[in-house]
Motif scaffolding. Structure first.
Motif, PDB file in Angstrom:
ATOM      1  N   UNK A  96      -4.025 -15.191  -1.000  1.00  0.00           N
ATOM      2  CA  UNK A  96      -4.781 -14.507  -2.049  1.00  0.00           C
ATOM      3  C   UNK A  96      -5.560 -13.322  -1.481  1.00  0.00           C
ATOM      4  N   UNK A  97      -6.059 -13.451  -0.267  1.00  0.00           N
ATOM      5  CA  UNK A  97      -6.761 -12.335   0.378  1.00  0.00           C
ATOM      6  C   UNK A  97      -5.820 -11.157   0.588  1.00  0.00           C
ATOM      7  N   UNK A  98      -4.616 -11.436   1.045  1.00  0.00           N
ATOM      8  CA  UNK A  98      -3.620 -10.382   1.217  1.00  0.00           C
ATOM      9  C   UNK A  98      -3.286  -9.748  -0.127  1.00  0.00           C
ATOM     10  N   UNK A  99      -3.118 -10.565  -1.151  1.00  0.00           N
ATOM     11  CA  UNK A  99      -2.809 -10.045  -2.483  1.00  0.00           C
ATOM     12  C   UNK A  99      -3.955  -9.179  -3.005  1.00  0.00           C
ATOM     13  N   UNK A 100      -5.195  -9.565  -2.736  1.00  0.00           N
ATOM     14  CA  UNK A 100      -6.345  -8.741  -3.147  1.00  0.00           C
ATOM     15  C   UNK A 100      -6.314  -7.388  -2.453  1.00  0.00           C
ATOM     16  N   UNK A 101      -5.976  -7.400  -1.196  1.00  0.00           N
ATOM     17  CA  UNK A 101      -5.918  -6.137  -0.444  1.00  0.00           C
ATOM     18  C   UNK A 101      -4.826  -5.219  -0.975  1.00  0.00           C
ATOM     19  N   UNK A 102      -3.773  -5.795  -1.515  1.00  0.00           N
ATOM     20  CA  UNK A 102      -2.646  -5.006  -2.019  1.00  0.00           C
ATOM     21  C   UNK A 102      -2.718  -4.750  -3.520  1.00  0.00           C
ATOM     22  N   UNK A 103      -3.759  -5.213  -4.175  1.00  0.00           N
ATOM     23  CA  UNK A 103      -3.877  -5.100  -5.633  1.00  0.00           C
ATOM     24  C   UNK A 103      -3.904  -3.643  -6.070  1.00  0.00           C
ATOM     25  N   UNK A 104      -3.177  -3.365  -7.144  1.00  0.00           N
ATOM     26  CA  UNK A 104      -3.152  -2.009  -7.691  1.00  0.00           C
ATOM     27  C   UNK A 104      -3.675  -1.963  -9.125  1.00  0.00           C
ATOM     28  N   UNK A 105      -3.926  -3.106  -9.714  1.00  0.00           N
ATOM     29  CA  UNK A 105      -4.480  -3.141 -11.065  1.00  0.00           C
ATOM     30  C   UNK A 105      -5.714  -4.029 -11.088  1.00  0.00           C
ATOM     31  N   UNK A 106      -6.564  -3.772 -12.058  1.00  0.00           N
ATOM     32  CA  UNK A 106      -7.797  -4.541 -12.164  1.00  0.00           C
ATOM     33  C   UNK A 106      -7.540  -6.005 -12.510  1.00  0.00           C
TER      34      UNK A 106
END
Length: 160
Positions: A96-106
């Protein structure tokens, strides 16, 4: 003969404190992540085009799932094994931390922060349960729990 019987005990003590250090880092990581995102909120809001009212959900999603699933994490550790649940929680939290770092939408960021909170809620009770079972009741356990509490306070302080 005495030196031979003391060596395994000393070695076991050293290994316990090393294991404690790993558990303490995971605890520190979950506490820091609860509030450290506050520092980055203005940048997150700009980059992902958050509205002012939705920006607080980046913090709240983590806090709600973290607090809401702590009991479930503890019960799962009791039923399924502390070590197994700790590893599951660390994997969930890290992914989830990796996904947060890669997030492109709110909305994706908010969902992944919630998943991070779930991972933290799984990690924390399992880690504390392992600590409680690693050290015998008495001075050594008290020392470990004192350090544990200091790490929690330090994690909150560092991120403030």
């Amino acid at each position: 003969m005495t030196a031979l019987t003391e060596a395994p005990s000393v070695e076991r003590t050293v290994h316990r404190w090393r294991a404690f250090a790993v558990l303490a880092v995971s605890y520190f990581m979950t506490i820091v992540d609860l509030t450290i995102v506050n520092v980055a909120l203005p940048t997150i809001g700009r980059k992902l085009h958050f509205s002012e009212t939705n920006l607080q959900w980046v913090v709240t999603a983590y806090a709600l799932t973290f607090g809401g699933f702590l009991l479930l994490g503890g019960r799962a550790a009791d039923l399924l094994g502390r070590r197994r649940i700790l590893m599951l929680g660390l994997a969930t939290f890290s992914a989830a931390s990796l996904a947060c770092a890669l997030a492109t939408t709110d909305s994706f960021l908010i969902a992944m922060r919630g998943l991070q909170g779930l991972g933290a809620a799984i990690v924390l009770p399992a880690a504390l349960s392992i600590v409680m079972n690693m050290f015998e009741e008495g001075a050594e356990r008290n020392k470990a729990l004192g350090v544990w509490g200091g790490i929690g306070a330090g994690g909150a302080f560092v991120s403030a």
